[in-house]
Design an enzyme around this catalytic site. Structure first.
Site, PDB file in Angstrom:
ATOM      1  N   SER A  44     -41.650 -31.784 -14.612  1.00  0.00           N
ATOM      2  CA  SER A  44     -40.983 -30.573 -14.136  1.00  0.00           C
ATOM      3  C   SER A  44     -41.807 -29.358 -14.540  1.00  0.00           C
ATOM      4  CB  SER A  44     -39.552 -30.528 -14.659  1.00  0.00           C
ATOM      5  OG  SER A  44     -38.782 -29.571 -13.983  1.00  0.00           O
ATOM      6  N   GLU A  93     -35.417 -36.784  -5.976  1.00  0.00           N
ATOM      7  CA  GLU A  93     -35.524 -35.606  -6.846  1.00  0.00           C
ATOM      8  C   GLU A  93     -34.315 -34.676  -6.717  1.00  0.00           C
ATOM      9  OE1 GLU A  93     -37.862 -34.641  -8.984  1.00  0.00           O
ATOM     10  OE2 GLU A  93     -39.662 -35.789  -8.531  1.00  0.00           O
ATOM     11  N   HIS A 151     -34.520 -36.244 -10.252  1.00  0.00           N
ATOM     12  CA  HIS A 151     -35.458 -35.476 -11.068  1.00  0.00           C
ATOM     13  C   HIS A 151     -35.303 -35.836 -12.546  1.00  0.00           C
ATOM     14  CE1 HIS A 151     -38.105 -32.080 -11.735  1.00  0.00           C
ATOM     15  NE2 HIS A 151     -37.268 -31.531 -12.605  1.00  0.00           N
TER      16      HIS A 151
END
Length: 507
Positions: free
Chosen positions: A213, A324, A428
């Protein structure tokens, strides 16, 4: 651990409390540290890699840490950087300790067994949107032991403390720039690694940076930053490479407006504010605490730099998860106490994509998905992650060895038992514990984790992701699909994620 403010200065050195008597001791260039011995791995926690960025050091590049006398207790992590508590499915990403400006600490994990050879070093840069997170949230012992590598996790300044830009700061900077202090912290930690990691059995000539990230974005920022030259030799970007960044001038303008909202016309006034005052004011609307393209630390956008070959030509491995965007949908709807309906789906798309809504709905009709949440999750996945990471993998492949993956364990988060109305899939962040070897799921999930850990650590070792007994991982444009039932290359990734819609001819 005692904070820097509580330590005593003795003859230019810092005196620290004596460590316990039963842990391994390592001598760094700043002093000795005593860590904690483990059955499979040893840990050395809370080691300062820079001076506390407090007082006049607030919003300045990091300075080297003070030397200390005696043996420093390295059995507890240092303070996390200033941040508000974070509410995520995995818990509070702040990690142990109390947030403080005195936070520039790192943690080192080494295999317990001795080795005559220096081991590859893997430096983890945590995510959290540049506003939350800490290195100590992620334990590196299993990764170090199973992968036979030295693992380093680190803190870096966050939010307003790490990414505030202001004309006054630019004027006082010898480089004529401001706002990228969190990135400069990461580079200071990498310099510490280069200078000290051999004492822990690590090879300073074989360092891999990896992160997810905002950490994955940071990997790519270091990949293109001239100031990180020679500090690493491989790069792994998980779900974060290539997001566009604001220009320094734009960040300075928003920073000056933010300062005025605190009643400060200059930086001296802001430095007089307490850390809590700055933190509480940092949630102001219309302010993004992210790195900026300043011409010095970050000379240009990541995609432009990769396209033109203006980056450190090291092997690059990058990728995303298959779902995600479903975490964003879950956080926005189910976990907030409401569900996305069929009627609300086009409204949600229009709120983000405006005039492109009809075109997007035509490519992502509800009839193709089990629920409206899954449809919206697919839109977010493809537009914000999959296609942009495919683009950066393609651009890097023009100049260096480039590898891409998609993590596709659709049951990766079942262990959390989230109260949501749709399958969360592989969202994610769900691949992180697989890389770190902390999976306690089904035999197939454990096997996938073992193979991913080996892919990552052997990439760190050689620049090629491989694992004995696992399928071969070919270079881009092949994309390695990582799933419990099968690991196999894909040649249709851009088509599967409708990248022609999001990237146009660049896909």
């Amino acid at each position: 651990m005692l904070s820097g403010a509580l330590m005593l200065s003795v003859g230019g050195l810092t005196a620290v409390p004596a460590a316990a008597d039963d842990g391994p001791i390592v001598t760094t260039r700043y002093g000795k540290v005593q860590g904690k011995a483990g059955e499979a791995a040893n840990s050395y926690l809370g080691i300062p890699y820079a001076a506390p960025p407090v007082g006049e050091r607030r919003w300045r590049p990091p300075s080297p840490p003070a030397r200390w006398s005696g043996v420093r207790d390295a059995t507890e992590p240092g303070n996390p950087c200033m941040q508000h508590p974070s509410d995520t499915p995995w818990g509070d990403l702040t990690g142990p300790g109390t947030p403080s400006e005195d936070c520039l600490y790192l943690n080192v994990y080494t295999p317990a067994r001795r080795s005559l050879r220096k081991r590859p070093v893997m430096v983890w840069i945590h995510g959290g949107g540049f506003t939350v997170g800490s290195g100590a949230f992620y334990g590196g012992g299993t990764l170090a032991a199973k992968g036979d590598v030295v693992v380093v996790t680190l803190n870096y300044r966050l939010g307003a403390f790490g990414y505030f830009a202001h004309p006054d700061l630019t004027k006082e900077s010898p480089h004529g720039t401001s706002g990228n202090y969190g990135l400069l912290d990461q580079q200071a930690a990498l310099r510490w690694v280069r200078q000290n990691i051999a004492a822990f059995g690590g090879d300073p000539g074989n360092v891999t940076i990896f992160g997810e990230s905002a950490g994955g974005g940071s990997v790519c920022h270091n990949l293109i930053s001239p100031l990180s030259t020679g500090l690493f030799h491989r790069a792994i970007a998980q779900s974060g490479c290539g997001f566009p960044l604001p220009a320094r001038a734009d960040q300075e303008r928003s920073g000056a407006a933010w300062a005025e909202s605190l009643g400060c016309a200059d930086v001296a006034c802001l430095r007089g504010k307490s850390a809590e005052e700055v933190l509480n004011a940092s949630t102001a609307p219309n302010v993004r605490w992210v790195p900026n393209v300043d011409g010095k630390v970050l000379p240009r956008q990541v995609t432009e730099a990769l396209d033109r070959g203006l980056f450190h030509r090291v092997p690059v491995l990058q990728g995303t998860t298959a779902d995600e965007g479903r975490l964003t949908v879950a956080s926005t709807y189910d976990l907030a106490g409401r569900q996305l309906t069929a009627e609300g789906y086009p409204v949600a798309v229009r709120a983000v994509y405006g005039d492109r809504t009809d075109e997007i709905l035509a490519r992502y009709p509800l009839s193709d998905y089990g629920t409206p949440a899954e449809a919206l999750g697919a839109v977010f996945t493809d537009s914000q992650f999959s296609c942009s990471q495919s683009q950066t993998a393609r651009l890097a492949a023009k100049h260096t060895r480039s590898y891409q993956y998609e993590f596709a364990d659709r049951n990766a988060m079942d262990y959390l038992n989230l109260p949501i109305s749709f399958p969360i899939g592989a969202p994610h962040g769900s691949e992180i514990r697989y890389v770190f070897g902390d999976v306690s799921g089904t035999p197939a999930q454990k096997a996938l984790s073992d193979r991913m850990l080996k892919y990552w650590t052997n990439f760190a070792r050689t620049g090629v992701p491989y694992a004995l007994g696992a399928p071969r991982w070919e270079r881009f444009p092949k994309v390695q699909i990582l799933a419990p039932d099968a690991i196999a290359p894909s040649t249709t990734f851009p088509q599967d994620h409708k990248c022609d819609l999001w990237l146009g001819s660049a896909s």
